[in-house]
Scaffold this active site. Structure first.
Site, PDB file in Angstrom:
ATOM      1  N   ARG A 220       8.371   4.010  -4.563  1.00 26.81           N
ATOM      2  CA  ARG A 220       8.327   3.004  -3.393  1.00 26.81           C
ATOM      3  C   ARG A 220       7.380   1.992  -3.915  1.00 26.81           C
ATOM      4  O   ARG A 220       7.542   0.730  -3.619  1.00 26.81           O
ATOM      5  CB  ARG A 220       8.066   3.754  -2.258  1.00 26.81           C
ATOM      6  CG  ARG A 220       8.375   2.786  -1.084  1.00 26.81           C
ATOM      7  CD  ARG A 220       8.177   3.322   0.429  1.00 26.81           C
ATOM      8  NE  ARG A 220       7.028   3.966   0.515  1.00 26.81           N
ATOM      9  CZ  ARG A 220       6.848   4.827   1.676  1.00 26.81           C
ATOM     10  NH1 ARG A 220       7.584   5.088   2.398  1.00 26.81           N
ATOM     11  NH2 ARG A 220       5.516   5.298   1.497  1.00 26.81           N
TER      12      ARG A 220
ATOM     13  N   GLU B 143      11.880   2.412  14.385  1.00 27.03           N
ATOM     14  CA  GLU B 143      11.115   3.715  13.784  1.00 27.03           C
ATOM     15  C   GLU B 143       9.899   3.607  14.528  1.00 27.03           C
ATOM     16  O   GLU B 143       9.708   2.820  15.658  1.00 27.03           O
ATOM     17  CB  GLU B 143      10.934   3.350  12.374  1.00 27.03           C
ATOM     18  CG  GLU B 143      10.083   2.197  12.030  1.00 27.03           C
ATOM     19  CD  GLU B 143      10.000   2.099  10.502  1.00 27.03           C
ATOM     20  OE1 GLU B 143       9.724   2.952   9.877  1.00 27.03           O
ATOM     21  OE2 GLU B 143       9.697   0.653  10.150  1.00 27.03           O
TER      22      GLU B 143
ATOM     23  N   ARG C 174      -8.252 -20.693  -1.437  1.00 22.26           N
ATOM     24  CA  ARG C 174      -6.930 -20.607  -0.527  1.00 22.26           C
ATOM     25  C   ARG C 174      -5.902 -21.291  -0.876  1.00 22.26           C
ATOM     26  O   ARG C 174      -6.335 -22.518  -0.900  1.00 22.26           O
ATOM     27  CB  ARG C 174      -7.628 -20.510   0.848  1.00 22.26           C
ATOM     28  CG  ARG C 174      -6.355 -20.377   1.853  1.00 22.26           C
ATOM     29  CD  ARG C 174      -6.897 -20.233   3.299  1.00 22.26           C
ATOM     30  NE  ARG C 174      -5.879 -19.844   4.307  1.00 22.26           N
ATOM     31  CZ  ARG C 174      -5.170 -20.873   5.035  1.00 22.26           C
ATOM     32  NH1 ARG C 174      -5.108 -22.224   4.826  1.00 22.26           N
ATOM     33  NH2 ARG C 174      -4.107 -20.647   5.769  1.00 22.26           N
TER      34      ARG C 174
ATOM     35  N   LYS D  14       6.439  -2.148   1.849  1.00 25.52           N
ATOM     36  CA  LYS D  14       5.368  -1.518   2.611  1.00 25.52           C
ATOM     37  C   LYS D  14       4.164  -2.327   2.424  1.00 25.52           C
ATOM     38  O   LYS D  14       3.224  -2.152   1.554  1.00 25.52           O
ATOM     39  CB  LYS D  14       4.844  -0.095   1.910  1.00 25.52           C
ATOM     40  CG  LYS D  14       4.220   0.878   2.842  1.00 25.52           C
ATOM     41  CD  LYS D  14       4.353   2.448   2.614  1.00 25.52           C
ATOM     42  CE  LYS D  14       3.179   3.003   2.975  1.00 25.52           C
ATOM     43  NZ  LYS D  14       3.253   3.132   4.620  1.00 25.52           N
TER      44      LYS D  14
ATOM     45  N   TYR E 223       0.931  -1.202   0.061  1.00 27.83           N
ATOM     46  CA  TYR E 223      -0.066  -0.051   0.033  1.00 27.83           C
ATOM     47  C   TYR E 223       0.871   1.284   0.117  1.00 27.83           C
ATOM     48  O   TYR E 223       2.221   1.163   0.172  1.00 27.83           O
ATOM     49  CB  TYR E 223      -1.020  -0.080   1.431  1.00 27.83           C
ATOM     50  CG  TYR E 223      -0.486   0.249   2.796  1.00 27.83           C
ATOM     51  CD1 TYR E 223       0.528  -0.541   3.213  1.00 27.83           C
ATOM     52  CD2 TYR E 223      -0.522   1.662   3.091  1.00 27.83           C
ATOM     53  CE1 TYR E 223       1.222  -0.118   4.496  1.00 27.83           C
ATOM     54  CE2 TYR E 223       0.084   1.885   4.448  1.00 27.83           C
ATOM     55  CZ  TYR E 223       0.748   1.000   5.083  1.00 27.83           C
ATOM     56  OH  TYR E 223       1.418   1.267   6.219  1.00 27.83           O
TER      57      TYR E 223
HETATM   58  N1  PDD Z   1       2.925   5.021   7.335  1.00 28.02           N
HETATM   59  N2  PDD Z   1       7.692   3.905   8.917  1.00 28.02           N
HETATM   60  C1  PDD Z   1       6.416   3.007   8.706  1.00 28.02           C
HETATM   61  C2  PDD Z   1       6.351   1.991   9.684  1.00 28.02           C
HETATM   62  C3  PDD Z   1       5.388   3.693   8.137  1.00 28.02           C
HETATM   63  O1  PDD Z   1       4.081   2.721   8.089  1.00 28.02           O
HETATM   64  C4  PDD Z   1       5.497   4.924   7.456  1.00 28.02           C
HETATM   65  C5  PDD Z   1       4.213   5.469   6.682  1.00 28.02           C
HETATM   66  C6  PDD Z   1       6.504   5.561   7.502  1.00 28.02           C
HETATM   67  C7  PDD Z   1       6.731   6.813   6.988  1.00 28.02           C
HETATM   68  O2  PDD Z   1       6.792   6.918   5.670  1.00 28.02           O
HETATM   69  P1  PDD Z   1       6.233   8.014   4.522  1.00 28.02           P
HETATM   70  O3  PDD Z   1       7.057   9.110   5.020  1.00 28.02           O
HETATM   71  O4  PDD Z   1       6.399   7.543   3.304  1.00 28.02           O
HETATM   72  O5  PDD Z   1       4.760   8.234   5.072  1.00 28.02           O
HETATM   73  C8  PDD Z   1       7.535   5.184   8.317  1.00 28.02           C
HETATM   74  C9  PDD Z   1       1.554   5.633   6.612  1.00 28.02           C
HETATM   75  C10 PDD Z   1       1.330   7.026   6.658  1.00 28.02           C
HETATM   76  C11 PDD Z   1       0.474   4.825   7.204  1.00 28.02           C
HETATM   77  O6  PDD Z   1       0.492   3.421   7.315  1.00 28.02           O
HETATM   78  O7  PDD Z   1      -0.503   5.281   7.449  1.00 28.02           O
END
Ligand code: PDD
Length: 287
Positions: free
Chosen positions: A52, A183, A101, A150, A33
């Protein structure tokens, strides 16, 4: 107003949008996503998010059923149809519906599922939380080893947000087995010492934040030193400032970590300035 959402080429009222129960996104969390923010009805750093997305798909041997031009047109269409001035667009691509599945990936003839929807956040740039800052707790980082992809496996980040809520905080930062911050649950984490901004280097253990890339670029341009290395929660508690970045929060000052104030316990000048620069520059570059 009923929200219009996107499913596999169609724009539908949200109540009519449907995805199969066999979809691998639903059964296996087999999908990726992106969250792109919207300011003044325009997309922030769309290019970075698409790059990304392509990387996440490639790492999982998935092909995109939608082109970059179609993605851009669809994002813009959703903004217009839903009258979004400030907010976010959530985009998800899964490995699709193989009709049953199975742990094995379906063959390439099974198309991926593409869904997207808007989230209206009228005061996103002016969020009250940016003026008071976030209170953070730390929890162990128990996620899988490829969080640079992601994926939609967001159970542990959800648990982290719930742990923060139960503790009366706003979010959690995750700590690896060496005792170092990786993070935040859905954001990248930073500390500030004097003129120096410190954040963990890119690797498989953090998401390569699109906001992070822009903020570090602006920080260097504004003559801050940038040091990419991990830090401990104790070092963060003793830092001058701390902050988090993500498309959903831009630059968010962190004022408390595990119950101890960071710096003055109020949003610091560096985080506040970086937020301003980020919003100014990204608004100029929005498409
Ligand atoms: N999340 N680290 C993680 C684990 C994240 O899920 C996100 C973003 C970031 C920051 O990435 P970016 O700057 O590209 O948004 C770092 C999104 C916003 C979410 O899951 O809602």
């Amino acid at each position: 107003m009923i929200r219009t959402v996107y499913v596999n080429g169609d724009y539908l009222p949200e109540g009519e949008a449907k995805v199969s129960i066999f979809d691998r996104g639903f059964l296996m969390a087999d999908g990726v996503y992106e969250v792109t923010s919207v300011l003044d009805g325009k997309l922030i750093d769309f290019d970075g998010h698409v790059k990304r997305l392509w990387r996440s798909l490639a790492e999982l041997e998935m092909t995109s059923p939608i082109s970059e031009a179609e993605l851009l047109a669809m994002h813009r269409e959703l903004v217009v149809r839903n009258g979004i001035d400030q907010g976010m667009i959530y985009l998800q691509i899964t490995r699709g519906n193989p009709g049953d599945r199975s742990f094995l990936f379906p063959d390439a003839s099974v198309p991926g599922t593409v869904v997207a929807f808007t989230q209206d956040v009228p005061n996103m740039a002016d969020a009250p939380a940016a003026k008071t800052g976030h209170k953070i707790i730390t929890i162990p980082d128990l996620r899988w080893g490829r969080v640079d992809i992601k994926t939609v496996q967001l159970l542990y980040p959800s648990i982290g947000k719930m742990a923060a809520k139960k503790a009366g905080a706003d979010d959690s930062w995750l700590v690896d087995e060496q005792g170092l911050v990786t993070e935040g649950t859905s954001n990248n984490a930073y500390i500030v010492k004097g003129n120096r901004i410190i954040t963990r280097a890119l690797g498989n253990d953090i998401l390569h934040g699109i906001t992070r890339a822009a903020v570090l670029r602006f920080a260097a341009e504004a003559q801050f030193e940038v040091e990419e290395r991990p830090f401990t929660p104790t070092e963060a508690q003793g830092a001058d400032e701390a902050f988090s970045t993500a498309a959903s929060i831009f630059v968010m000052p962190v004022v408390e970590l595990d119950g101890k104030p960071v710096g003055t316990g109020k949003p610091g000048p560096v985080a506040t300035r970086l937020r301003e620069i980020y919003l100014d520059e990204m608004r100029k570059a929005a498409i």
